[in-house]
Each structure stands twice: as structure tokens, then as C-alpha cells.
Design a protein around this motif. Structure first.
Motif, PDB file in Angstrom:
ATOM      1  N   UNK A 140       0.830  -1.213   0.000  1.00 40.78           N
ATOM      2  CA  UNK A 140       0.000   0.000   0.000  1.00 40.78           C
ATOM      3  C   UNK A 140       0.860   1.258   0.000  1.00 40.78           C
ATOM      4  N   UNK A 141       2.058   1.171   0.645  1.00 41.19           N
ATOM      5  CA  UNK A 141       2.953   2.327   0.655  1.00 41.19           C
ATOM      6  C   UNK A 141       3.484   2.658  -0.729  1.00 41.19           C
ATOM      7  N   UNK A 142       3.865   1.615  -1.492  1.00 40.76           N
ATOM      8  CA  UNK A 142       4.337   1.849  -2.849  1.00 40.76           C
ATOM      9  C   UNK A 142       3.228   2.414  -3.736  1.00 40.76           C
ATOM     10  N   UNK A 143       2.003   1.879  -3.542  1.00 33.99           N
ATOM     11  CA  UNK A 143       0.881   2.417  -4.324  1.00 33.99           C
ATOM     12  C   UNK A 143       0.642   3.884  -4.003  1.00 33.99           C
ATOM     13  N   UNK A 144       0.760   4.198  -2.724  1.00 38.19           N
ATOM     14  CA  UNK A 144       0.576   5.588  -2.296  1.00 38.19           C
ATOM     15  C   UNK A 144       1.616   6.505  -2.930  1.00 38.19           C
ATOM     16  N   UNK A 145       2.873   6.065  -2.931  1.00 37.06           N
ATOM     17  CA  UNK A 145       3.932   6.870  -3.539  1.00 37.06           C
ATOM     18  C   UNK A 145       3.705   7.031  -5.037  1.00 37.06           C
ATOM     19  N   UNK A 146       3.332   5.954  -5.672  1.00 35.27           N
ATOM     20  CA  UNK A 146       3.109   6.029  -7.120  1.00 35.27           C
ATOM     21  C   UNK A 146       1.927   6.940  -7.444  1.00 35.27           C
ATOM     22  N   UNK A 147       0.900   6.898  -6.610  1.00 33.30           N
ATOM     23  CA  UNK A 147      -0.277   7.742  -6.823  1.00 33.30           C
ATOM     24  C   UNK A 147       0.052   9.219  -6.666  1.00 33.30           C
ATOM     25  N   UNK A 148       0.821   9.550  -5.616  1.00 35.98           N
ATOM     26  CA  UNK A 148       1.050  10.950  -5.295  1.00 35.98           C
ATOM     27  C   UNK A 148       2.295  11.537  -5.955  1.00 35.98           C
ATOM     28  N   UNK A 149       3.313  10.697  -6.221  1.00 35.33           N
ATOM     29  CA  UNK A 149       4.549  11.219  -6.789  1.00 35.33           C
ATOM     30  C   UNK A 149       4.921  10.584  -8.130  1.00 35.33           C
ATOM     31  N   UNK A 150       4.242   9.512  -8.487  1.00 36.36           N
ATOM     32  CA  UNK A 150       4.543   8.846  -9.736  1.00 36.36           C
ATOM     33  C   UNK A 150       5.581   7.755  -9.563  1.00 36.36           C
ATOM     34  N   UNK A 151       5.729   6.943 -10.604  1.00 32.42           N
ATOM     35  CA  UNK A 151       6.668   5.826 -10.546  1.00 32.42           C
ATOM     36  C   UNK A 151       8.113   6.323 -10.447  1.00 32.42           C
ATOM     37  N   UNK A 152       8.333   7.592 -10.859  1.00 34.74           N
ATOM     38  CA  UNK A 152       9.686   8.130 -10.801  1.00 34.74           C
ATOM     39  C   UNK A 152      10.225   8.227  -9.377  1.00 34.74           C
ATOM     40  N   UNK A 153       9.312   8.175  -8.379  1.00 29.87           N
ATOM     41  CA  UNK A 153       9.753   8.310  -6.984  1.00 29.87           C
ATOM     42  C   UNK A 153      10.245   6.996  -6.390  1.00 29.87           C
ATOM     43  N   UNK A 154       9.920   5.863  -7.020  1.00 26.81           N
ATOM     44  CA  UNK A 154      10.220   4.561  -6.417  1.00 26.81           C
ATOM     45  C   UNK A 154      11.721   4.289  -6.260  1.00 26.81           C
TER      46      UNK A 154
END
Length: 1415
Positions: A140-154
Motif C-alpha cells: 500500500x505504501x508503494x501504491x501511495x507513492x506512485x499515486x502521489x509522486x509517480x513511478x519516478x519516486x520509487x
């Protein structure tokens, strides 16, 4: 940093072997070593945050994940406090680096990352997850990051698993390795308190390595999810808390420096996104919005986003996605028409089972049915996946309690969010609006107005951003209000809103605010109803696509009461979005407004909103500045310029103060304050926007309609019908009256019939001669020549313009009536009635008649067409060609397309049979001889009949208080293909009727008119809705009794109607249960009256349902009250709409069991029914069956009284005759005869008084007492005069005989002499018998004439007329006398002396089967 690595290496092995009790001392020793290693690199005061140099290099770390994964506090090295962002002095002490930490733990959306922070870059996202929940929280944390910052944040994610004291984390690493995205070198474990220096130091080393590996070394992308520009609105202050200004604090910034920095920050003008995550346009609480500064300008001026993609391209994609979700892509733009919705179709999907694809259809259907909840329809969430936390094993001791507490405090959601949020309610409304054609828009906006919602006034095109004003959509809206002038004088206004001249108050939001502008406006207009949609409205979401840049408008209409918010009608306009960015709409509104109201955080010259405020301050127009973050009181800086702080003030106080200021400004006479009056009609003059009415098709229709209306005199509307519509005026009314008389002939029937028919023909000839007015020529020419779309606009424009003309004229007459009524009341209240009272009352009555005849509209023009056709058809038949022969075809096309057609003329109370039959023939030619189900409605005046039909089927019958509908109108509604198989017919034919028992028609003819109308409406319908206002059905119960008895008397007409009782304005939710006894009594009453009528009419019927199908348990419905509050500002009651939906369902259920009626049979049925109604007269003059029975009983008594008078006068006549014959009486006058009848008259008078006072039904009898007293007196006087005439003849004959006797000798001598003269003259012709007889007859005839000169000749006796007159005086109905005469039952009456008992006993004889008896 190298020293840090060495220190960590030296201490790492020792730290791992020590138990938990030595953590504190190890931390202290490690901190000393680190500080010692860094002494040469930083100043001595470096241990304090304020001593850090601003240019020192450092990290920015973002903490995300579960808020329950760590324990904050003074010992937490990362975040010793709970602020969202801070500079960590403990980290500086640990490593000597400037490290800023952004706390995003537990947040669903991003609200507080500063633009400068993103520009500088985030070095690492620390994904904090609690041991035991690591798998779910990691995903859920990765989904949250991808939702709010995009895949570039991973690539910048460092996974940190937190543990309790003594807890092992081996399983966590093992489980996380199973994920493909997991990297073991970017994994760390530490205790939940974050207080262990060794663990934090090791974490920092890993971050340093990750930063060195990443290219670029930090994340500088944009925030996703549409929350970048709305952070100020989502501050805790929004929810009632006082929050800090969100900022990333630099190392040595003080609180004041931070505050100044935050105040100076400005959002770039080109950063506005097309999808606006807001709940109302002013509530930047959820605002990201697409309100860029170029909104409304040419689409080619595109604003580039950070990723290089054109902003409008993304916006178009979002619009397309929205339309796809709503299943409207194929309807965009403007491809939906009223025909897509105004039909009998599938029932609405229940709210609990609503899907997005049904939203648009359901929205319009609910709106058409006046359900104001249409603006928010909850959608069933599909595919909502729920993930469960990994089971935490039970354990004893304090650790278990701590784990449970940590788990309970965890803020991370255990359910994965849906891929997309539900659609913003205003996006649904605006999407439907953009997909609707002009006519559907007009219906939609009219219904929104009735629901007391704000209306789209300035609308940007979703693709081109061009601004449109949908003026045509406002054309059918009429507002009524009461203006207060002076202390108490009120004036009622009823004006089409496009023509209304009112002040305009416009509201603007400048920047992002924590206060809802729309909600504040609602409190000004109607604090019980959300006129404007706002952030707290049900269904509000963070993202919207179609509302920014839209200006909505509404009108406040006062009720003329002390609690009115304003004394006069005021228009309020609300510009959605940031007005700083929406320049074009802002400029248009500020120019038109009487008062401009702006909401802004603070007045600061360096703020982006200052240029707008500065321009408004320089304007002469009043300005009200509402300062969200200021607590200042109301201040007037200069004339007409106010400012007021909103901070720490409740909305009620703000609203009250704002009302006072607005009222004060609008009522001010100060010349320094520029006053502007707003009129919607003038929008066509604004060159900066597109107005829908400028369209060529609309203009063609308007020009044709204006040409017609220009013919009409504006100042004398009462003459319009006589001058321009002569066929439906006096000539038509006289024809109707003569036609009724033709069907109710008495006396010399054949002769009277011929005379009536000749008179009717002469009237038709006059109608033909007068049927060529310029108005009708222009009107029919337009109908014949205009294209289909132009014709639709032409008809609508004609209706709008004629209604406007009629409204103005009626208003003028009403004002005169109001003044005259006041004068009459004042005269009546004087002690001594003045002489001119009667004159004033006559003038008042004249004005009252003018009010009723001042109406003029499209229906009158179509009525004229019908009369022209009937007149020409009656005179020329089918032999003569002309345009008039095409009139039925035109009317049939309009009826098929959904226009109502007049079935019964409301002014003359007559059905134009030939016109209606021809129209139905043309409908049959176009559609075939299909079947229809006739649904009619019947009810008292102003009981809500038309409103009910409009809400039920989306029709547009005229509605307002008073007699709106006159006569009866029919309208076809098609059954959709989806449900056609459930019915045995193709169309519903809805018949709306005028209200019964109208006060303005209160006269002797009212019962006849109402009863005829009711009988016709019930007879023509397959199902009739008996509409009752309230719970008391007495009036309609009486009408139904007359209807039933009329059906019994119409022997030739076979009707099988059914009815449903509808009680409106019933507030009790348990009305159906509470009124069970009342319904039982209603059933008994109806059955009792039917039995009484059956006895009177000799019919074998025992209950009401045998005549009219009716189930007392199922066919009684209760509707809630229509309005929630007092009009004109009250919205419709949702309960009313729900009741209408249930009633509609019941009607369709009953209709599905009916076979309907074919058009050919309907045509014949209407003809037969109306002919039968014309033949009937007696029954319609009574209120109910009981009244009719009582009247008949009284007629019998009256017959007895007249018989006594006849008998007494016959005795007196015989006595006087004998006296005359005996020579005792030679002179006779009326008084002598009347004197002889005094005793009998007194006895009859006493009997009459006793009858009227002691009879059981004396209350009913009282209405006829005076009438029958006069009637009996007239009968007595007539009989006395008749006796006197007879006896005078006897005296005259007797005197003549005496005279002849005295002259007898002279006559004999003259006769002898004449005989001798004849003999002498004819002695030569003695043998010619013919000549002798001829001469004798001549002499004899002359002789007789001389002898009888002066004597009254004997009159011929018309026995038939005498019989009719006597039977009528005995109380026998004309219809019964005529029937008995026609079938030969009265053939022996002339041969008997006493025939009264014949009629009295006839029915009894018939029931006994003795049909052969002859008198």
C-alpha cells in the motif's frame, strides 16, 4: 561523512551485543565520538539549530507510511516533534549535516510540500512499516507513492521496518524479498521510538549510498493526484484547528522568517491543472483546478506542464474519460434531445444499485420529477478489494498490550482504494448540460430553477474554452415575488426572468481559501437549502473537471414578509474557481454587477490578487472584501468600499452583517455609488461571449414570431381576440349555446330544430367571412414554410412572447383591481353605505371579468385554427380547396411531436368535434390505427393536477396558483421500446383539465360546467386520477356521484372507466393507516349514493365499482407536500418526488392490464360521449346524487301544492260560472278571485314552511326555498289570471247573447227581406242549383260576419303543448316526458281526466312487470 562511517564501524559490533538496558549509554558515547570527529568541520555552537550555516549541503528526507509505525517524542532523533516539516538538530549533532525531514506519515493525500522543496529535491522516501504488517503496508505504501509522486519516486525509497523492544524481524526481510520491487541494500530495521543513535547512523549511511547510486541524486518531480495547488485549503484550520503555515524550514530560520517566507510565496500562473479537485469553485480547500489564467481564451494558447505535455491535451483526455464513465461520449456535444428522456421508459435504478453509466439518465429523470437530490446520486462502488493485516500472535505481558495499541493507532487503511474516485456531482450536471441540445437545456435549467438551484450563466466550452451564455435555456423561467415599498405596501411581481431588471451581486474568490464562498452565499439566499454546490455538499470529491470558470446565477425572491433577507429581488452570481486566473469571466461579471464581493486571505500588495483588488477599489461600484485570515470588524474605507474579517467569526454573524451591507448599498441614494441594473436579456449585446440565441435557426424562428406579435396592440390586450381571432369569440360562443339548445328542444321540436340549424349555419358563414386576419395568415404561413427546426423555435418563441404580453396586461389589470377592491372595502366599512357603492362594485366586477379574459397565448391561436377549419368544413364540406384543409395535418404533427392539443375549449365549455376528429384521423394516417391508453386527471382548482402530471411524465402543462389550465388538453407520450412488450398499446394520451369549483366562475352555471367537464373527462379516460388537496374528498365525492348518475342516464354510451384517488399535501407519514376508517366510509358513501342514483334512474347497480373500477385498498395514494417551506424560495420536497414515483408505478401497473383504445374507436367514443352530454341537462345542475333526489322529492311536493291550487281554483271557477249563468255576476276582477283563494294559499304556505323547516334534508332544501316560494306565487297568479280570462269570456258571451236576443226580431226581419231580395234577383235562374247555392253562401257568410262582429274567436287547442306544460309543472323532467312520448307510453293521456298518478306509478308498474296496462 567518512569519519561517521569509521565511528559506525567501530561501534557496530559492540552495539549488536549489548542488551536493551545499555542503549541509552551507548547512544551517549556514540554521540560524543561523532561530535569529536566533527569538531574541526563546524563552529562550536553547531549543536544548536540556530548556528547552522544556510549554505551547508544537506538532505531532505520524506517519511511516509503508517503513522503507527513510530513513536514521536523528544527522544525521536528523526522527528522529535509532531510537525509535518522541521530541521532536526539531533541529526545535525549526530552527523553534522543539514537534514530536513518531511513527515507524511498517515496522510492519504499530499498537502504540505513546498514548491521550493520539490525544486531542491527529495533525497529519500523512508517507507516506515511496522513489523507484522510489513507485507500489506509495503504494497500500500508503494501504491501511495506512485499515486502521489509517480513511478519516478520509487528508486528513492528506503524501506524501514520498525520493531518493539525485544521483537525479532527475521521474517520481515524474508517476506519482503518475495517482492520484485524490493532491494535488500535499501532495507533497514530500527526500534519504533527512533531513539537509537547507532540505528539512525546506520540508516544515514545507507541513505548516503543510495543517494550516490541514484542519478539524479534526488527526486524533483511534481506531485500527482491533483493536490499541489490546494494545500492551504486542507490545513487543519479547515476542520476547526489552528495549524502552522506549511513550510520546509531551513536550518537557521526563525518562526518569523518562516512566516515571511510563506507570505512571499506565489504560485506560478501557468501551474493550474485542468482537473480541479474541489467541491465548490471557491473552496480551494480541495483545489487544484484547471483555472489557468488563459481560461476562456483561444485553445491554441496552451500552457506547458512541467513534463512538457500540453495542459489542454491532458484536460481533453480527462473530459473524454469523464464522458466515457457517464456513457455520454456519443452524445457530446449537444446531441441529446427531450425525446431521449420524455417518454415512458424503464424505472429509475435504485440509488443503492446505481452505477456510473446510469448517472446521467438518473440525474435528468430525477430533475424532471422535481427531486432536488438529483444533484447527488450515490454510486455503488464496484470491485472494492479488502486486504487484511497479517495476524499478530497473542502474547503475554506489556509487549502484547503495546502491540495491540500500536495496531489500533495505525492510520493506514486496510482496504485498497478504488482506482478512481466517484464522479463529482457538478461534473455530472455540467456533462449532461454540454451534451444537451437547446430544448433539453431549457427543460433542464427550468427544472433546476424550480428546485431552487443556481443556474449555469457563463459556461466555458470544455474543449475550446470559449464562453457561452445559454440565454435560451432561461426563457421559460418565470419568477414571482413581492416587493416591499415603504413600511407595509407590497407589490406582487410576476415576470419572465429574462426580462427582470434587478441588482446583481457577484462573488469572487482570489487565491486559495479555507472558507467556502458558495456555502456563505447559500446562507445569504436560503440557509435551509444549498442553492450553490459547495465543498461540504453530499457527494463532493476532490477532483472535478467541468465547473471551474463556470459562473452560476440565482435570484433571491422576497415574500413580502418581515423575515425576508432582502426587500427586493436580487440576482446573485457565483464564479467558480480562482478569479485571479479566470480573467474573462471576472471582467464580464464585474462590469455587470451592482456589487462585487471578493474573498481573499489578506490584503497584501505583493500578493497575486492585489491587481484585481486594486482595480475594483478604483471602480465606482461598491466593493465588499471578505478577509479570511483577518479578524477585523466591518470597516468602510471610503464610500461603498467595505472590508470585513472572517477569522474566528461564525457564519451566521458573517451572513447577517453581509446582508445588512448589501441592503444598505442597494438602497443608498448616494451619487458617488454607481448603480447598475442587470437584465439577462442584454447578454446578447456582450461581444465577448457567445449567446445561444444568436444561432441562425433560433433567430429565424424568433423573427417570424416577432412579426406576429408586432401586429398585436400592447396597450389593449382585451381587443386582441375580437380583432385578430374573431372565430372563437362571440360567434363561437353563440354557436355553442345554440348547439346545446338544439339537443334540448321542447315544444314544437321540428320547427325549433329547423330554426336552430339555420342559425348555426349563419354563424358558420360569418366565421368563414371573418377568418382571414393578418395574424392567422402569418402564423399559418410560418408553419407551412419554415423548416422543422425553425418551426420548433417559431412555436416556442410565439408562446414566450405572447405569454409575456399577456403577463404584462394581466399585471396592469390586477393593479387596478387591487386598488378598486381596497376602495370598495373602505366604502363597505363606513357606517352609512354611500350611494356610489353599487357603482364601485360593478366596476370591480368588470375588472374581475377582464382579469379572466386577459389571457392570450399559443393555445388561442390553435383554437382559432380549429374554428376556421370547422366553419369552412360546415359550409363547403370536402368540395372546396384551401389552406384550411391542411390545418388538421399540422395539428397532428405537433401532437405527435409532443405538443399539447386543446380537447375542450375552456372559454366556451365545448368540444369542437369536427376538428378533434379530423386531427385524430391525421394522427392515424401517420402512425397507423395504433392503440392509446387515455389517462385523465380531475380535481379542484389549484390542487396540483398539472404539477403532478409534469413531475410524473416530464410534461410542461402550465402551473401556478389560480385557474391556469382552461378546458382540457391532451398530449401523447410514447412508450419506449424497452418496456413496450409489457403493454397492449403504444402511447399514453394524457388529458389535463381545468380545476373544478373555481371561485372566479362562481355562478349558477358553475355546477353545470364542472359536472359536464367531469363527466366528459372520466368518460373519455381509461384511468382518471381524482386529485384531492388534503385528506377530505367531499367535493370530489360529490362530483363523482353526478358523473356516475350521468353515465346511468346515457343509455347509448358504454363506458368502463377506472379511477385512482390521489391525496396531495398530506404530511403524515402514516396517513394511509390512519385513514383506513375514512376510506371505508368513503366506500360506503359512494356505494350508498350509487344505489340511490340507480333507484332514481331505474338501473340495476348496487355499488360504485360496478360503474367505475375502483379498489379502495389499492387505488388511494397519498402525496407529500410539494414544497419544503414557503415559496417563492422553498425547494421541492423530495418526499413528493418519491410519492410521484410510487404513483407512477401503480398507474403503469394498472395500465399494463388494459387493452387501451384504438385511435378510430377513440374518435367515435369522443363524439358519442359529447353528443350524449349535450342531450343531458337535468343531472348536471346538481352537486350530488342526494341533492338530486331531494330536489325530485320537493318537485313532487310542489306538484301537490300546485294541484291544490288548481283544484281550489277549479271549484271557484265552477261557482263563479254558475253565478254568471244565473245572472248574479256581470263583472269580475282579479282581486275577487284571489280573495276566494286566500284560505287555500295560507294552508299551502304553512305546509311549505313546515316542509322546509322540519324535513330531514332541510339543509339541502334551504337553497331552493326562496325560489319555490316565488315559483308557487307566480303559478297562483298565473292560474288566477287564467280563471279570470275564462270567466270574462263567459260574461262576454252571455252579454252578446242578450244583445242578440234583443236584436232577434230585427235580425229575422232583415233575414226575411234579404231572402225576398235574393228570390227576386234569381227568379230567372230557379233551375240552376249551383248558382242559387253560390249566391246564398255569399249572402250568408256576410250576414254571419256582421252578426258576430266584436266577438272573440274560439282559439285552437294544442293538447300536446298543454300536456307538456302541465307535466312539467308537476315536476316531471323534460327528458322523461320526451322519452315517454316517443315510445308511445303517453298515447292514452288525452283520453283521461287525471294523469298525475300515471307517472307516479309508472316505475312501480314496470318493476312489477305490468307493462300491458292501459289507462
Amino acid at each position: 561523512m567518512e569519519k561517521l562511517k569509521e565511528a559506525v564501524c567501530r561501534e557496530e559490533s559492540d552495539a549488536s551485543s549489548e542488551d536493551e538496558t545499555n542503549h541509552s549509554s551507548a547512544s551517549s558515547g556514540f554521540k560524543e565520538k561523532v561530535c569529536s570527529a566533527e569538531d574541526d568541520d563546524r563552529p562550536m555552537e553547531a549543536s544548536a539549530a540556530t548556528g547552522i550555516k544556510k549554505n551547508d549541503a544537506g538532505f531532505i528526507l520524506a517519511l511516509c507510511g503508517d503513522a503507527g509505525s513510530i513513536v514521536t517524542g523528544s527522544k525521536n532523533i528523526l522527528i522529535p516533534q509532531k510537525e509535518h516539516t522541521h530541521f532536526s538538530s539531533m541529526l545535525y549533532d549526530l552527523c553534522g549535516r543539514h537534514i530536513s525531514v518531511i513527515n507524511l506519515l498517515g496522510q492519504q493525500d499530499i498537502i504540505d510540500i513546498e514548491e521550493t522543496t520539490l525544486n531542491k529535491g527529495i533525497n529519500a522516501f523512508l517507507l516506515l512499516i511496522k513489523n507484522g504488517h510489513h507485507e500489506n503496508h509495503y504494497k500500500s505504501g508503494l501504491r501511495w507513492l506512485e499515486k502521489n509522486f509517480g513511478r519516478e519516486s520509487l528508486p528513492y525509497v528506503m524501506t524501514v521496518v520498525t520493531r518493539s523492544l525485544g521483537e525479532k524481524c527475521e521474517d520481515a526481510l524474508k517476506d519482503l524479498k518475495a517482492h520484485e520491487s524490493f532491494a535488500e541494500n535499501r532495507y533497514h530495521v530500527c526500534i519504533r521510538s527512533m531513539s537509537e543513535a547507532e540505528e539512525i547512523a546506520e540508516l544515514l549511511v545507507k541513505i548516503e549510498i543510495m543517494v550516490s547510486e541514484n542519478n539524479p541524486s534526488c527526486f524533483t518531480g511534481r506531485i500527482r493526484g491533483g493536490n499541489r495547488e490546494q494545500k492551504e485549503d486542507l490545513e487543519p484550520e479547515h476542520h476547526g484547528y489552528k495549524s502552522m503555515e506549511p513550510a520546509v524550514l531551513k536550518g537557521n530560520q526563525t518562526g518569523q522568517e518562516v512566516e515571511m517566507s510563506a507570505a512571499k510565496r506565489k504560485a506560478p500562473a501557468n501551474k493550474q491543472r485542468p482537473a480541479s479537485p474541489v467541491n465548490d469553485d471557491d473552496n480551494a480547500a480541495n483545489k487544484t483546478g484547471r483555472s489557468d489564467k488563459n481560461l476562456g481564451q483561444n485553445i491554441e494558447k496552451k500552457v506547458k506542464k512541467d513534463d512538457g505535455i500540453p495542459q489542454h491535451s491532458q484536460h481533453q483526455t480527462e473530459i473524454e474519460t469523464l464522458l466515457n464513465r457517464l456513457q455520454l461520449k456519443e452524445k457530446f456535444p449537444r446531441k441529446m434531445s427531450p425525446g431521449d428522456f420524455l417518454h415512458i421508459g424503464l424505472p429509475l435504478t435504485p440509488d443503492h444499485d446505481m452505477s456510473e453509466k446510469n448517472l446521467a439518465y438518473s440525474f435528468l429523470q430525477k430533475l424532471i420529477k422535481l427531486d432536488h437530490r438529483a444533484r447527488y446520486i450515490p454510486v455503488k462502488q464496484e470491485s472494492l478489494q479488502v486486504t487484511h493485516a497479517k495476524h499478530v500472535p497473542d502474547s503475554d505481558g506489556n509487549d502484547s498490550d503495546e502491540n495491540d495499541l500500536d495496531y489500533f493507532l495505525s492510520s493506514s487503511s486496510e482496504t485498497s482504494e478504488p482506482a478512481q474516485t466517484h464522479i463529482h456531482p457538478m461534473d455530472v450536471q455540467m456533462a449532461v448540460f454540454h451534451c444537451s441540445d437547446s430544448y433539453l437545456r431549457q427543460i433542464m435549467v427550468t427544472k433546476l430553477s424550480q428546485c431552487q438551484y443556481a443556474l449555469p450563466f457563463l459556461v466555458p466550452d470544455p474543449l475550446t474554452m470559449e464562453i457561452e451564455c445559454p440565454l435560451w435555456a432561461f426563457r421559460q423561467i418565470t419568477k414571482t415575488w413581492k416587493e416591499t415599498k415603504g413600511d407595509s405596501h407590497t407589490t406582487t411581481m410576476n415576470i419572465q426572468i429574462c426580462n427582470a431588471k434587478t441588482p446583481l451581486v457577484s462573488f469572487f474568490r482570489l487565491g486559495s481559501l479555507s472558507v467556502s464562498k458558495s456555502q456563505l452565499m447559500n446562507s445569504l439566499i436560503n440557509d435551509r437549502h444549498s442553492t450553490f454546490f459547495h465543498r461540504h455538499s453530499p457527494g463532493s470529491t476532490k477532483t472535478r473537471h467541468l465547473l471551474d470558470g463556470v459562473a452560476e446565477i440565482t435570484w433571491y425572491c422576497p415574500n413580502g414578509k418581515p423575515n425576508d433577507a432582502f426587500n427586493n429581488c436580487i440576482a446573485f452570481c457565483n464564479l467558480h474557481g480562482d478569479a485571479v486566473m479566470i480573467e474573462k469571466q471576472r471582467q464580464i461579471l464585474t462590469e455587470m454587477s451592482s456589487i462585487n464581493v471578493v474573498m481573499v486571505n489578506n490584503l497584501q500588495k505583493d500578493d497575486k490578487s492585489w491587481p484585481v483588488i486594486s482595480a475594483l477599489l478604483r471602480s465606482k461600484k461598491p466593493l465588499i472584501c471578505l478577509l479570511v485570515k483577518d479578524d477585523c470588524k466591518v470597516m468602510e474605507s471610503k464610500k461603498g468600499k467595505f472590508k470585513m474579517g472572517l477569522k474566528e467569526r461564525n457564519q451566521a454573524d458573517v451572513s447577517k452583517e453581509l446582508k445588512r451591507i448589501i441592503q444598505e448599498l442597494l438602497s443608498s441614494d448616494d451619487p458617488l455609488i454607481l448603480k447598475t441594473i442587470f437584465q439577462l436579456e442584454t447578454m446578447v449585446e456582450n461581444t465577448g461571449i457567445q449567446v445561444d440565441e444568436v444561432d441562425d435557426v433560433c433567430q429565424n424562428g424568433k423573427l417570424a414570431a416577432v412579426e406576429i406579435v408586432n401586429l398585436l396592440p400592447k396597450n389593449n390586450i382585451l381587443s386582441i381576440k375580437d380583432k385578430f381571432l374573431p372565430c372563437q369569440g362571440h360567434l363561437w360562443h353563440v354557436w355553442c349555446k345554440t348547439n346545446k339548445e338544439l339537443h334540448r328542444l321542447t315544444g314544437n321540436i321540428e320547427n325549433d330544430k329547423s330554426q336552430k340549424e339555420q342559425e348555426m349555419t349563419r354563424i358558420r358563414e360569418k366565421q368563414c367571412a371573418a377568418s382571414c386576419s393578418n395574424l392567422m395568415k402569418l402564423f399559418t404561413k410560418s408553419l407551412f414554410t419554415l423548416p422543422l427546426k425553425d418551426k420548433e423555435y417559431f412555436l416556442k418563441w410565439t408562446q414566450i412572447l405572447t405569454d409575456d404580453l399577456s403577463t404584462d396586461a394581466t399585471y396592469s389589470i390586477f393593479q387596478s383591481y387591487d386598488r378598486k377592491w381596497s376602495e370598495v372595502l373602505a366604502l363597505k366599512n363606513r357606517p352609512n353605505k354611500p350611494n356610489n357603492l353599487e357603482k364601485e362594485e360593478k366596476e370591480l366586477e368588470r375588472l374581475s371579468k377582464q382579469l379572466q379574459s386577459a389571457t392570450f397565448g399559443l393555445e388561442h391561436i390553435f383554437r382559432e385554427m380549429g374554428q376556421i377549419y370547422e366553419a369552412h368544413n360546415a359550409i363547403y364540406g370536402e368540395t372546396r380547396e384551401g389552406e384550411w384543409r391542411r390545418y388538421p395535418e399540422l395539428a397532428a404533427c405537433l401532437l405527435i411531436s409532443g405538443h399539447p392539443l386543446e380537447l375542450m375549449d375552456g372559454d366556451a365549455g365545448h368540444v369542437p368535434l369536427k376538428w378533434i376528429s379530423s386531427v385524430l384521423d391525421k394522427v392515424k394516417m401517420q402512425l397507423g390505427d395504433l392503440k392509446v391508453f387515455v389517462l385523465s386527471v380531475l380535481g379542484l382548482q389549484s390542487s396540483g393536477k398539472s404539477t403532478m402530471l409534469n413531475a410524473m411524465f416530464g410534461l410542461q402543462f402550465a402551473v401556478s396558483a389560480g385557474r391556469c389550465t382552461k378546458g382540457a388538453f391532451m398530449q401523447l407520450i410514447k412508450i419506449s421500446k424497452e418496456i413496450r412488450q409489457d403493454f397492449n398499446f403504444d402511447y399514453f394520451l394524457v388529458v389535463d383539465t381545468e380545476g373544478l369549483r373555481a371561485l372566479e366562475l362562481e355562478s349558477s352555471t358553475t355546477p353545470n360546467h364542472d359536472n359536464e367537464l367531469a363527466t366528459f373527462v372520466v368518460g373519455v379516460g381509461n384511468l382518471t386520477l381524482i386529485n384531492i388537496f388534503g385528506e377530505n374528498p367531499t367535493e370530489m365525492q360529490n362530483v363523482l356521484q353526478i358523473v356516475v348518475q350521468a353515465f346511468m342516464r346515457m343509455k347509448k354510451i358504454r363506458v368502463s372507466p377506472s379511477c385512482v384517488f390521489v391525496h396531495q399535501n398530506v404530511t403524515d407519514v402514516a396517513a394511509a393507516e390512519r385513514n383506513m376508517d375514512g376510506r371505508r366510509r368513503l366506500q360506503e358513501k359512494l356505494d350508498q349514493m350509487v344505489q340511490l342514483a340507480a333507484k332514481e334512474e331505474d338501473c340495476d347497480v348496487s355499488c360504485f365499482s360496478e360503474m367505475i373500477e375502483f379498489d379502495i385498498k389499492k387505488d388511494v395514494h397519498y402525496l407529500a407536500q410539494l414544497w419544503e417551506g414557503s415559496p417563492p424560495m422553498a425547494p421541492p420536497n423530495p418526499g413528493y418526488s418519491e410519492s410521484i414515483r410510487e404513483l407512477r408505478k401503480h398507474i403503469l401497473s394498472k395500465a399494463s392490464r388494459s387493452n387501451g383504445i384504438s385511435l378510430s374507436h377513440l374518435k367515435a367514443h369522443v363524439q358519442d360521449l359529447w353528443e350524449a352530454l349535450l342531450d343531458e341537462n337535468f343531472v348536471f345542475s346538481f352537486k350530488n346524487t342526494l341533492e338530486m333526489a331531494v330536489y325530485r322529492e320537493m318537485e313532487v311536493e310542489y306538484g301537490n301544492w300546485t294541484w291544490h291550487i288548481r283544484k281550489d281554483l277549479l271549484t271557484i271557477e265552477n261557482q263563479l260560472y254558475n253565478r254568471i249563468e244565473n245572472g248574479d255576476l256581470n263583472k269580475l276582477d282579479l282581486s275577487s278571485i284571489s280573495t276566494e283563494t286566500i284560505k287555500t294559499c295560507e294552508e299551502i304556505k304553512e305546509e311549505m314552511i313546515k316542509y322546509f323547516e322540519n324535513e330531514e334534508k332541510k339543509d339541502i332544501l334551504a337553497q331552493w326555498k326562496g325560489r319555490f316560494e316565488n315559483k308557487l306565487k307566480e303559478f297562483h297568479d298565473e292560474q288566477v289570471r287564467e280563471v279570470q280570462g275564462k270567466l270574462q269570456g263567459v260574461i262576454q258571451r252571455k252579454n252578446t247573447l242578450k244583445k242578440m236576443d234583443s236584436m232577434k226580431k230585427g235580425f229575422e226581419e232583415k233575414l226575411l227581406q234579404k231572402s225576398k231580395d235574393i228570390s227576386e234577383k234569381l227568379k230567372d235562374k230557379a233551375k240552376d242549383e249551383t248558382e242559387l247555392k253560390k249566391e246564398f253562401d255569399s249572402v250568408w257568410e256576410n250576414w254571419v260576419l256582421d252578426l258576430t262582429k266584436g266577438l272573440k274567436p274560439i282559439e285552437d287547442i294544442n293538447l300536446e303543448n298543454d300536456l307538456f306544460s302541465i307535466l312539467k309543472n308537476l315536476g316531471i323532467e323534460e327528458k322523461i316526458i320526451k322519452e315517454c312520448k316517443d315510445n308511445g307510453r303517453y298515447k292514452v293521456i288525452p283520453k283521461i281526466d287525471d294523469y298525475s298518478s300515471y307517472l307516479n306509478n309508472f316505475k312501480m308498474q314496470k318493476k312489477q312487470g305490468n307493462h300491458s296496462r292501459e289507462l
